[in-house]
Design a protein around this motif. Structure first.
Motif, PDB file in Angstrom:
ATOM      1  N   GLN A  92       0.930  -1.298  -0.056  1.00  0.00           N
ATOM      2  CA  GLN A  92      -0.056  -0.048   0.049  1.00  0.00           C
ATOM      3  C   GLN A  92       0.960   1.263  -0.013  1.00  0.00           C
ATOM      4  O   GLN A  92       0.498   2.074  -0.813  1.00  0.00           O
ATOM      5  CB  GLN A  92      -0.945   0.013   1.240  1.00  0.00           C
ATOM      6  N   LYS A  93       1.828   1.448   0.795  1.00  0.00           N
ATOM      7  CA  LYS A  93       3.063   2.589   0.905  1.00  0.00           C
ATOM      8  C   LYS A  93       3.541   2.551  -0.636  1.00  0.00           C
ATOM      9  O   LYS A  93       3.633   3.804  -0.929  1.00  0.00           O
ATOM     10  CB  LYS A  93       3.967   2.319   2.026  1.00  0.00           C
ATOM     11  N   LEU A  94       3.939   1.672  -1.238  1.00  0.00           N
ATOM     12  CA  LEU A  94       4.457   1.684  -2.602  1.00  0.00           C
ATOM     13  C   LEU A  94       3.510   2.260  -3.732  1.00  0.00           C
ATOM     14  O   LEU A  94       3.760   3.039  -4.265  1.00  0.00           O
ATOM     15  CB  LEU A  94       4.805   0.345  -3.037  1.00  0.00           C
ATOM     16  N   ARG A  95       2.302   1.749  -3.364  1.00  0.00           N
ATOM     17  CA  ARG A  95       1.134   2.285  -4.594  1.00  0.00           C
ATOM     18  C   ARG A  95       0.675   3.487  -4.071  1.00  0.00           C
ATOM     19  O   ARG A  95       0.623   4.523  -5.052  1.00  0.00           O
ATOM     20  CB  ARG A  95      -0.020   1.165  -4.464  1.00  0.00           C
ATOM     21  N   TRP A  96       0.614   4.176  -2.741  1.00  0.00           N
ATOM     22  CA  TRP A  96       0.538   5.344  -2.677  1.00  0.00           C
ATOM     23  C   TRP A  96       1.679   6.227  -3.047  1.00  0.00           C
ATOM     24  O   TRP A  96       1.302   7.222  -3.734  1.00  0.00           O
ATOM     25  CB  TRP A  96       0.798   5.760  -0.923  1.00  0.00           C
ATOM     26  N   LEU A  97       2.938   5.740  -3.301  1.00  0.00           N
ATOM     27  CA  LEU A  97       3.875   6.484  -3.766  1.00  0.00           C
ATOM     28  C   LEU A  97       3.678   6.857  -5.330  1.00  0.00           C
ATOM     29  O   LEU A  97       3.853   7.640  -5.662  1.00  0.00           O
ATOM     30  CB  LEU A  97       5.503   6.050  -3.390  1.00  0.00           C
ATOM     31  N   ASP A  98       3.377   5.498  -5.584  1.00  0.00           N
ATOM     32  CA  ASP A  98       3.048   5.499  -7.404  1.00  0.00           C
ATOM     33  C   ASP A  98       1.963   6.587  -7.497  1.00  0.00           C
ATOM     34  O   ASP A  98       1.967   7.355  -8.500  1.00  0.00           O
ATOM     35  CB  ASP A  98       2.802   4.100  -7.726  1.00  0.00           C
ATOM     36  N   LYS A  99       0.785   6.482  -6.582  1.00  0.00           N
ATOM     37  CA  LYS A  99      -0.169   7.337  -7.152  1.00  0.00           C
ATOM     38  C   LYS A  99       0.206   8.688  -6.916  1.00  0.00           C
ATOM     39  O   LYS A  99      -0.175   9.505  -7.861  1.00  0.00           O
ATOM     40  CB  LYS A  99      -1.382   6.934  -6.144  1.00  0.00           C
ATOM     41  N   LEU A 100       0.965   9.389  -6.119  1.00  0.00           N
ATOM     42  CA  LEU A 100       1.284  10.478  -6.087  1.00  0.00           C
ATOM     43  C   LEU A 100       2.260  11.031  -7.109  1.00  0.00           C
ATOM     44  O   LEU A 100       1.903  12.012  -7.705  1.00  0.00           O
ATOM     45  CB  LEU A 100       2.232  10.799  -4.510  1.00  0.00           C
TER      46      LEU A 100
END
Length: 118
Positions: A92-100
């Motif tokens: 989830q943290k990785l995908r948050w970064l990707d999303k940002l």
């Protein structure tokens, strides 16, 4: 998704790709750094240290000084998956970064990217 191969990938390998994606859309390395610092709590020195040590994503997030409490406000889809529905905390943290980074590349204003609870 325990043990996903991205977890053991060096953050320093992916970081230039984030910058390239942003710069291709007229955004800057400084904006990428600001997003990473907002999400993780690293300052410029701490971020550079992680890059120099070529730590993997798991270590990068595990050593993050303070995950931003407003990160839970990050919603949306990355790679066809809703980030708010991801059960594995590291993924989830990785995908948050990707999303940002995606939002930055799409031209969204920094004030909107760096969410704040009202």
């Amino acid at each position: 998704m325990a043990g996903h191969r991205i977890f053991s990938t060096a953050f320093a390998k992916v970081y230039p790709l984030y910058i390239r994606k942003a710069e291709a859309k007229g955004r800057s390395k400084e904006e990428v750094d600001r997003i990473i610092e907002w999400l993780t709590g690293y300052d410029a020195t701490g971020l550079q240290r992680q890059l120099d040590q070529a730590v993997d994503f798991e270590t990068f997030f595990n050593q993050a000084p303070a995950l931003n409490p407003d990160a839970a406000l990050i919603k949306g889809v990355v790679c066809g998956i809703r980030v708010e529905d991801i059960e594995d905390p590291l993924m989830q943290k990785l995908r948050w970064l990707d999303k940002l980074i995606d939002e930055l590349a799409k031209g969204k204003a920094m004030e909107k990217i760096l969410r704040r609870a009202s």
